[in-house]
Design a protein around this motif. Structure first.
Motif, short mmCIF file in Angstrom:
data_model
loop_
_atom_site.label_atom_id
_atom_site.label_comp_id
_atom_site.label_asym_id
_atom_site.label_seq_id
_atom_site.Cartn_x
_atom_site.Cartn_y
_atom_site.Cartn_z
N ALA A 34 33.87 39.77 2.82
CA ALA A 34 33.02 40.95 2.66
C ALA A 34 33.02 41.22 1.27
O ALA A 34 31.99 41.98 1.14
N LEU A 35 33.87 41.07 0.40
CA LEU A 35 33.84 41.34 -0.98
C LEU A 35 33.40 40.31 -1.92
O LEU A 35 33.14 40.57 -3.24
N ASN A 36 32.96 39.24 -1.25
CA ASN A 36 32.39 38.05 -2.06
C ASN A 36 32.98 37.72 -3.37
O ASN A 36 32.72 37.74 -4.24
N LEU A 37 34.64 37.68 -3.02
CA LEU A 37 35.48 37.29 -4.21
C LEU A 37 35.51 35.75 -4.42
O LEU A 37 35.71 35.04 -3.55
N PRO A 38 35.62 35.34 -5.59
CA PRO A 38 35.93 34.06 -5.95
C PRO A 38 37.30 33.61 -5.52
O PRO A 38 38.08 34.40 -5.72
N SER A 39 37.15 32.52 -4.89
CA SER A 39 38.66 32.24 -4.19
C SER A 39 39.04 30.71 -4.14
O SER A 39 38.00 29.80 -4.11
N LEU A 40 40.18 30.71 -4.41
CA LEU A 40 40.79 29.23 -3.96
C LEU A 40 41.80 29.30 -3.10
O LEU A 40 42.81 30.14 -3.17
N ASP A 51 45.49 24.81 11.68
CA ASP A 51 44.42 25.86 11.45
C ASP A 51 43.92 26.32 10.27
O ASP A 51 42.85 26.87 9.92
N GLN A 52 44.91 26.48 9.27
CA GLN A 52 44.71 26.71 7.91
C GLN A 52 43.65 25.95 7.32
O GLN A 52 42.64 26.14 6.37
N ILE A 53 43.96 24.52 7.55
CA ILE A 53 42.89 23.51 6.92
C ILE A 53 41.47 23.64 7.72
O ILE A 53 40.68 23.74 6.97
N LEU A 54 41.58 24.14 8.91
CA LEU A 54 40.37 24.02 9.53
C LEU A 54 39.15 25.34 8.94
O LEU A 54 38.23 25.44 8.78
N ASN A 55 40.13 26.52 8.79
CA ASN A 55 39.65 27.76 8.52
C ASN A 55 39.01 27.60 6.79
O ASN A 55 37.87 28.06 6.33
N ALA A 56 40.04 26.94 6.09
CA ALA A 56 39.55 26.77 4.77
C ALA A 56 38.46 26.03 4.51
O ALA A 56 37.42 26.08 3.52
N ASN A 57 38.28 24.82 5.33
CA ASN A 57 37.15 23.91 5.22
C ASN A 57 35.78 24.63 5.62
O ASN A 57 34.86 24.59 5.15
N ALA A 58 36.06 25.47 6.74
CA ALA A 58 34.79 26.49 7.24
C ALA A 58 34.32 27.14 6.13
O ALA A 58 33.28 27.45 5.91
N MET A 59 35.14 28.01 5.43
CA MET A 59 34.86 28.95 4.26
C MET A 59 34.39 28.42 3.29
O MET A 59 33.27 28.77 2.53
N LYS A 60 34.98 26.98 2.89
CA LYS A 60 34.15 26.31 1.68
C LYS A 60 32.75 25.68 2.19
O LYS A 60 31.82 25.90 1.23
N LYS A 115 30.79 27.43 3.83
CA LYS A 115 29.67 28.40 3.67
C LYS A 115 29.45 28.89 2.18
O LYS A 115 28.98 29.96 1.93
N GLY A 116 30.43 28.39 1.31
CA GLY A 116 30.18 28.80 -0.15
C GLY A 116 31.14 29.85 -0.50
O GLY A 116 30.79 30.41 -1.38
N TYR A 117 32.06 30.11 0.42
CA TYR A 117 32.78 31.18 -0.23
C TYR A 117 34.06 30.99 -0.93
O TYR A 117 34.81 31.80 -1.56
N CYS A 118 34.59 29.86 -1.30
CA CYS A 118 35.73 29.35 -1.88
C CYS A 118 35.69 28.02 -2.01
O CYS A 118 34.92 27.23 -1.76
N GLU A 119 36.80 27.48 -3.06
CA GLU A 119 37.01 26.33 -3.25
C GLU A 119 38.39 26.07 -2.64
O GLU A 119 39.11 26.84 -2.18
N VAL A 120 38.75 24.66 -2.16
CA VAL A 120 39.82 24.28 -1.31
C VAL A 120 40.57 23.33 -2.15
O VAL A 120 40.17 22.22 -2.75
N SER A 172 36.81 27.70 -8.74
CA SER A 172 36.78 28.70 -7.97
C SER A 172 36.06 30.08 -8.54
O SER A 172 35.32 30.83 -8.00
N LYS A 173 36.02 30.03 -9.94
CA LYS A 173 35.36 31.30 -10.44
C LYS A 173 33.60 31.06 -10.37
O LYS A 173 33.03 32.20 -10.59
#
Length: 65
Positions: free
Chosen positions: A10-16, A28-37, A39-44, A62-63
């Protein structure tokens, strides 16, 4: 958890994200992290790969997300 991921999007925060390993969770955390990556929302950075150099590199990357 899910609320943190929603706020990142929602806030388009740079994230790791550093998900728990398969040995420590259901995966499930691995699946969610990969899905977020994907879509371009984070680095993993996977817990098994966590060390000082990888953390520093991943944090700096991640910046740019």
């Amino acid at each position: 958890g899910a609320n943190a991921l929603a706020e990142i999007m929602a806030l388009n925060l740079p994230s790791l994200l550093i998900p728990l390993s398969q040995a420590a969770s259901r995966g499930d955390q691995i699946l969610n992290a990969n899905a977020m990556k994907d879509k371009g929302y984070c680095e993993v950075l996977f817990e098994e790969e966590l060390n000082k150099d990888n953390l520093n590199n991943a944090f700096n990357n991640s910046k740019d997300v």
